[in-house]
Enzyme design. Structure first.
Site, PDB file in Angstrom:
ATOM      1  N   GLU A  15       0.840  -1.211   0.000  1.00  0.00           N
ATOM      2  CA  GLU A  15       0.000   0.000   0.000  1.00  0.00           C
ATOM      3  C   GLU A  15       0.869   1.253   0.000  1.00  0.00           C
ATOM      4  OE1 GLU A  15      -3.069  -0.185  -0.585  1.00  0.00           O
ATOM      5  OE2 GLU A  15      -3.784  -2.123   0.167  1.00  0.00           O
TER       6      GLU A  15
ATOM      7  N   ARG B 106       0.139   3.603  -3.212  1.00  0.00           N
ATOM      8  CA  ARG B 106      -0.589   4.852  -2.915  1.00  0.00           C
ATOM      9  C   ARG B 106       0.362   6.030  -2.733  1.00  0.00           C
ATOM     10  NH1 ARG B 106      -6.211   3.340   0.099  1.00  0.00           N
ATOM     11  NH2 ARG B 106      -6.112   1.104  -0.115  1.00  0.00           N
TER      12      ARG B 106
ATOM     13  N   ASP C  22      -3.846 -10.402  -8.583  1.00  0.00           N
ATOM     14  CA  ASP C  22      -4.183  -9.401  -9.606  1.00  0.00           C
ATOM     15  C   ASP C  22      -3.053  -8.539 -10.189  1.00  0.00           C
ATOM     16  OD1 ASP C  22      -4.059  -8.138  -7.124  1.00  0.00           O
ATOM     17  OD2 ASP C  22      -6.086  -7.323  -7.164  1.00  0.00           O
TER      18      ASP C  22
ATOM     19  N   GLU D  54     -12.302  -0.963 -10.182  1.00  0.00           N
ATOM     20  CA  GLU D  54     -11.909  -1.872 -11.267  1.00  0.00           C
ATOM     21  C   GLU D  54     -12.865  -1.898 -12.463  1.00  0.00           C
ATOM     22  OE1 GLU D  54     -11.856  -2.692  -8.024  1.00  0.00           O
ATOM     23  OE2 GLU D  54      -9.687  -2.642  -7.739  1.00  0.00           O
TER      24      GLU D  54
HETATM   25  C1  DMJ Z   1      -6.319  -0.329  -5.210  1.00  0.00           C
HETATM   26  O1  DMJ Z   1      -5.576   0.028  -4.106  1.00  0.00           O
HETATM   27  C2  DMJ Z   1      -5.451  -0.911  -6.309  1.00  0.00           C
HETATM   28  O2  DMJ Z   1      -6.141  -0.867  -7.506  1.00  0.00           O
HETATM   29  C3  DMJ Z   1      -5.021  -2.326  -6.014  1.00  0.00           C
HETATM   30  O3  DMJ Z   1      -4.293  -2.901  -7.056  1.00  0.00           O
HETATM   31  C4  DMJ Z   1      -6.220  -3.179  -5.726  1.00  0.00           C
HETATM   32  N1  DMJ Z   1      -7.131  -2.613  -4.789  1.00  0.00           N
HETATM   33  C5  DMJ Z   1      -7.419  -1.218  -4.746  1.00  0.00           C
HETATM   34  C6  DMJ Z   1      -8.746  -0.773  -5.313  1.00  0.00           C
HETATM   35  O4  DMJ Z   1      -9.763  -1.644  -5.290  1.00  0.00           O
END
Ligand code: DMJ
Length: 482
Positions: A106, A110, A238, A386
């Site tokens: 994170e 972020r 993912d 998403e």
């Molecule tokens: C985000 O922080 C990013 O897209 C991450 O890869 C997956 N989850 C969240 C949003 O859903």
């Protein structure tokens, strides 16, 4: 902070304007301004505002994640950001509150992604200097015998630490820092970050797995062994796959390593994971795989894959990938259309063509399946991006205005059901039009959801896909830049 509202929609002739891109982009910008004002008033300097109780939360290191995650969206939307800049200037990346440990993933996506993107958009050295400072804070995570980073860094001991509750390293976490660390090395002229991040990819490439190119989602960073059989394009897996493709785009054909790995993963995915649904051959889902069996369930998170396939279709000039991307995107949008709030759920399942269901379903789930080709397994919505992210790629790739209408419908639903007196909140139950709010306004709502929505209605030259690649938190980094 001088935030200026544009004319409220109630004073405009909505019927003639509502379908115009300019009107829609402006409404989205106004939603951003509205939510940011709430954060500014009740939670400035904290990670997030809780937009129902107007209290604060600090789950992302307590470094004011909303300020940094939202910064490039402000730059792109043309909103003044002096106070954010001032806050960042005075920010120290040290332990805040009781928690001495920070999550690497994170923090990278972020904070580091947000700072690097702000630098690339403005060339303001402050953002680069802060990126370097933060990169150095994260380096101890890589001090393991294998070089695979741990999930956390202990800021006081300046050492890596296993993830929350001693959990092993996560595929999506160790494979979602390569774009940021590469750019950091290029901009700082210090090769260390790229070297550490690249080692992870080299290690994974050498591993043979049961489903070629697809990797189990947990790995022990001390001995390099996988500790699960679960394979998924959803949460935990993912963005590892997302970044393989994006690294390929970022390095502009300088190596085939990333695209080779991505193509291997996608070929296996096409053979083993792409499913339709019983009675709904027009729907295209992605199953997960565990203990040699398909798991016929998907999450909102998995819906990023539509956009990833579309991006590959564009760069590789590959129509089957484009079609797969469009089909997955439409299937994910279908989960929005099928709920009472017209907002998609966090988790959903379906019945495979041969009749497999992964969990017992009740009467109402059966009824929902009959009508829409999916049923809800987790009814919450946490303002995730998403589905609009994939719709953004669908629009940029096809220029079909149908996708703009889909995005506008989603925005209207969010506005209707998630708007509180100070911002936007996630929902506890998207199947219920009187659902409770969850009192959380995730910073990715500013970084991703509102950014993708805004870009869908903006000129396609604004953050063109030929010039920029988005990190997984939608922070654009220049292709080949640095
Ligand atoms: C985000 O922080 C990013 O897209 C991450 O890869 C997956 N989850 C969240 C949003 O859903």
């Amino acid at each position: 902070m001088s935030i200026v509202y544009t004319q409220p929609s109630s004073l405009q002739n909505v019927s003639s304007l509502e379908s115009s891109n300019q009107f829609r982009a402006n409404e989205i910008k106004n939603a951003f301004i509205y939510a940011f004002k709430g954060y500014r008033k009740y939670a400035w300097g904290h990670d997030e505002v809780q937009p129902v109780t107007n209290t604060t939360s600090d789950n992302y290191n307590g470094w004011g994640v909303t300020i940094i995650d939202s910064l490039d969206t402000m730059i792109i939307m043309g909103i003044e950001y002096n106070d954010s800049r001032e806050f960042i200037k005075n920010l120290k990346f040290t332990a805040k509150g009781s928690s001495k440990k920070i999550g690497v993933f994170e923090t990278v996506i972020r904070y580091l992604g947000g700072l690097l993107s702000a630098y690339e958009l403005t060339k303001d050295d402050l953002f680069l200097n802060k990126s370097i400072e933060l990169g150095n804070v994260l380096l101890p995570a890589f001090d393991t015998p294998t070089g695979i980073p741990t999930g956390m860094v202990d800021l006081v001991k300046k050492k890596g630490a296993l993830g929350v509750n001693g959990r092993n390293s996560v595929l999506a976490e160790i494979g979602t820092l390569q774009l940021e660390f590469r750019r950091l090395s290029e901009l700082s002229k210090n090769p260390i970050y790229l070297k550490k991040a690249q080692k992870v990819i080299d290690i994974l490439q050498r591993k043979c797995t049961k489903l070629p190119g697809l990797y189990p989602v947990f790995i022990n960073p001390y001995n390099g062994r996988f500790t699960t059989t679960l394979v998924t394009w959803g949460g935990l897996g993912d963005s590892f796959y997302e970044y393989l493709l994006k690294q390929h785009i970022m390095v502009q054909n300088k190596t085939s390593q990333y695209i080779d790995m991505w193509m291997l993963a996608v070929n296996t995915t096409m053979k083993k994971l792409v499913y339709t649904a019983k009675g709904f051959s027009n729907l295209t889902y992605l199953v997960q795989w565990e203990n040699g069996q398909p798991l016929v369930e998907m999450g909102h998170l998995t819906c990023f894959a539509g956009g990833n396939f579309l991006l590959a279709g564009k760069f590789l000039n590959n129509t089957s990938l484009t079609n797969l991307g469009l089909n997955v995107t439409a299937t994910c949008y279908n989960t929005y259309i099928g709920t009472n709030t017209t907002i998609g759920p966090e988790g959903f399942g379906w019945i495979s063509p041969s009749g497999v269901i992964s969990s017992k379903i009740n009467k109402s789930q059966k009824a929902m399946y009959k009508k829409h080709g999916f049923f809800v397994t987790d009814a919450s919505y946490i303002l995730r991006p998403e589905v609009v992210e994939s719709i953004f790629y669908a629009y940029r790739v096809t220029h079909d205005p149908k996708y703009q209408d889909w995005a506008w419908n989603i925005f209207k639903s969010i506005n209707k059901f998630c708007k509180t007196s100070t911002g936007f909140s996630g929902l506890k139950d998207v199947t219920n039009i009187t659902s409770d709010w969850n009192n959380s306004q995730q910073s990715f709502f500013f970084a991703e959801t509102l950014k993708y929505l805004y870009l869908i209605f903006s000129n396609t030259s604004l953050i063109s896909l030929d010039e920029w690649v988005f990190n997984t938190e939608a922070h654009p980094l220049r292709i080949g830049g640095g």
